[in-house]
Design a protein around this motif. Structure first.
Motif, PDB file in Angstrom:
ATOM      1  N   ARG A  64     -25.274 -24.856  27.475  1.00  0.00           N
ATOM      2  CA  ARG A  64     -25.959 -25.548  26.381  1.00  0.00           C
ATOM      3  C   ARG A  64     -26.095 -24.641  25.161  1.00  0.00           C
ATOM      4  NH1 ARG A  64     -31.147 -28.440  28.312  1.00  0.00           N
ATOM      5  NH2 ARG A  64     -29.544 -29.709  29.325  1.00  0.00           N
ATOM      6  N   GLU A  65     -26.413 -23.378  25.396  1.00  0.00           N
ATOM      7  CA  GLU A  65     -26.514 -22.430  24.286  1.00  0.00           C
ATOM      8  C   GLU A  65     -25.150 -22.186  23.652  1.00  0.00           C
ATOM      9  OE1 GLU A  65     -28.233 -19.030  26.122  1.00  0.00           O
ATOM     10  OE2 GLU A  65     -30.282 -19.860  26.150  1.00  0.00           O
ATOM     11  N   PHE A  66     -24.121 -22.124  24.471  1.00  0.00           N
ATOM     12  CA  PHE A  66     -22.759 -21.895  23.994  1.00  0.00           C
ATOM     13  C   PHE A  66     -22.299 -23.027  23.088  1.00  0.00           C
ATOM     14  CE2 PHE A  66     -18.139 -22.447  24.645  1.00  0.00           C
ATOM     15  CZ  PHE A  66     -17.672 -21.186  24.304  1.00  0.00           C
ATOM     16  N   MET A  67     -22.601 -24.263  23.489  1.00  0.00           N
ATOM     17  CA  MET A  67     -22.143 -25.433  22.743  1.00  0.00           C
ATOM     18  C   MET A  67     -23.088 -25.807  21.604  1.00  0.00           C
ATOM     19  SD  MET A  67     -20.743 -27.841  25.859  1.00  0.00           S
ATOM     20  CE  MET A  67     -19.972 -29.012  24.748  1.00  0.00           C
ATOM     21  N   GLY A  68     -24.353 -25.447  21.726  1.00  0.00           N
ATOM     22  CA  GLY A  68     -25.325 -25.840  20.721  1.00  0.00           C
ATOM     23  C   GLY A  68     -25.644 -27.313  20.775  1.00  0.00           C
ATOM     24  N   SER A  69     -25.380 -27.953  21.916  1.00  0.00           N
ATOM     25  CA  SER A  69     -25.560 -29.401  22.049  1.00  0.00           C
ATOM     26  C   SER A  69     -25.458 -29.773  23.515  1.00  0.00           C
ATOM     27  CB  SER A  69     -24.462 -30.134  21.257  1.00  0.00           C
ATOM     28  OG  SER A  69     -24.503 -31.527  21.497  1.00  0.00           O
ATOM     29  N   ASP A  70     -25.995 -30.951  23.874  1.00  0.00           N
ATOM     30  CA  ASP A  70     -25.771 -31.481  25.217  1.00  0.00           C
ATOM     31  C   ASP A  70     -24.829 -32.679  25.184  1.00  0.00           C
ATOM     32  OD1 ASP A  70     -27.468 -33.283  24.068  1.00  0.00           O
ATOM     33  OD2 ASP A  70     -29.088 -33.068  25.521  1.00  0.00           O
ATOM     34  N   VAL A  71     -24.134 -32.862  24.051  1.00  0.00           N
ATOM     35  CA  VAL A  71     -23.098 -33.893  23.941  1.00  0.00           C
ATOM     36  C   VAL A  71     -21.742 -33.254  24.217  1.00  0.00           C
ATOM     37  CG1 VAL A  71     -21.922 -35.506  22.407  1.00  0.00           C
ATOM     38  CG2 VAL A  71     -24.403 -35.267  22.288  1.00  0.00           C
ATOM     39  N   PHE A  72     -20.998 -33.841  25.134  1.00  0.00           N
ATOM     40  CA  PHE A  72     -19.651 -33.393  25.431  1.00  0.00           C
ATOM     41  C   PHE A  72     -18.688 -34.404  24.820  1.00  0.00           C
ATOM     42  CE2 PHE A  72     -22.115 -30.934  28.159  1.00  0.00           C
ATOM     43  CZ  PHE A  72     -21.367 -29.994  28.854  1.00  0.00           C
TER      44      PHE A  72
END
Length: 233
Positions: A114-122
């Motif tokens: 989540r920190e890596f992507m900055g989001s919980d949307v895939f």
């Protein structure tokens, strides 16, 4: 088979279903399945689901990052790579197959991802569709059984007759995956659209940093997803 299915049976540069190793694995996986396409598709699904390890920390910006034979050799991929491989194995077995995409909201992910992507949307979550018994059937081989157990999610089953998509709840009745946008199906992997969607969702700077990091690591995964901390939404 009608001409309209030709595109879903032919190899492409990414879905290289004519590559010798792809053909070999397909033949071995369906060896005891008989002649029914449904039985063959089921065998292929379980092989990809559990033999290819799910890894979200892999390159994503070039066609070769998704190539089915490369996924097979690496034995690691995120959802699109696994869907690509399953599609290629299906075509190698004479089953019309294509890839589909949807944005999903991940309610249960690792803290580090989540920190890596900055989001919980895939964005552009990938799955495979087989044409079986007169209709297209969805098969989602993304999570191998070990990861499902860690996230307390029942592993997705596939019987060749009903769509297999992410369960909305995990085994603790907590939200897991939620489909929020459908991007449709494709005969090949739309790499440009995938990268563009990532830039729009996560930001061009973040995506550029990912690409540069993967290039510096020679395309290798730099994180250990299997041992990251599972957190709730």
């Amino acid at each position: 088979m009608d001409a309209e299915f030709d595109a879903y049976l032919k190899p492409t540069a990414i879905i290289d279903s004519d590559q010798p190793r792809i053909v070999e694995v397909a033949q071995a996986a369906v060896a005891d399945a008989g002649e029914e396409p449904v039985a063959k598709a089921v065998r292929l699904y379980y092989w990809v689901r559990d033999a290819i390890w799910y890894d979200p920390y892999l390159p994503f910006d070039k066609p070769e990052h998704y190539r089915a034979s490369s996924v097979l050799e690496r034995r690691r991929a995120f959802c699109i790579g696994k869907a690509t491989l399953l599609c290629a194995l299906g075509r190698a077995s004479g089953i019309p197959a294509r890839v589909g995409f949807a944005d999903v909201l991940n309610h249960l992910a690792t803290r580090q991802l989540r920190e890596f992507m900055g989001s919980d949307v895939f964005v552009f979550h990938g799955y495979t569709e087989f044409y079986l018994e007169g209709r297209w059937v969805k098969a989602t081989p993304a999570f191998n059984i070990e990861l499902c157990r860690k996230h307390r999610v029942a592993p997705l089953e596939f019987n060749g007759r009903e769509d297999s998509v992410f369960h909305p709840f995990n085994q603790d009745s907590k939200l897991f995956m939620e489909y929020v946008k459908d991007h449709g199906t494709f005969a090949d992997i739309p790499v440009g659209r995938i990268v563009s969607a990532c830039e729009q969702t996560y930001g061009k700077q973040r995506v550029r940093q990912w690409i540069q990091a993967y290039e510096a690591a020679a395309g290798e995964s730099s994180r250990d997803f299997e041992h990251e901390d599972v957190v709730e939404h």
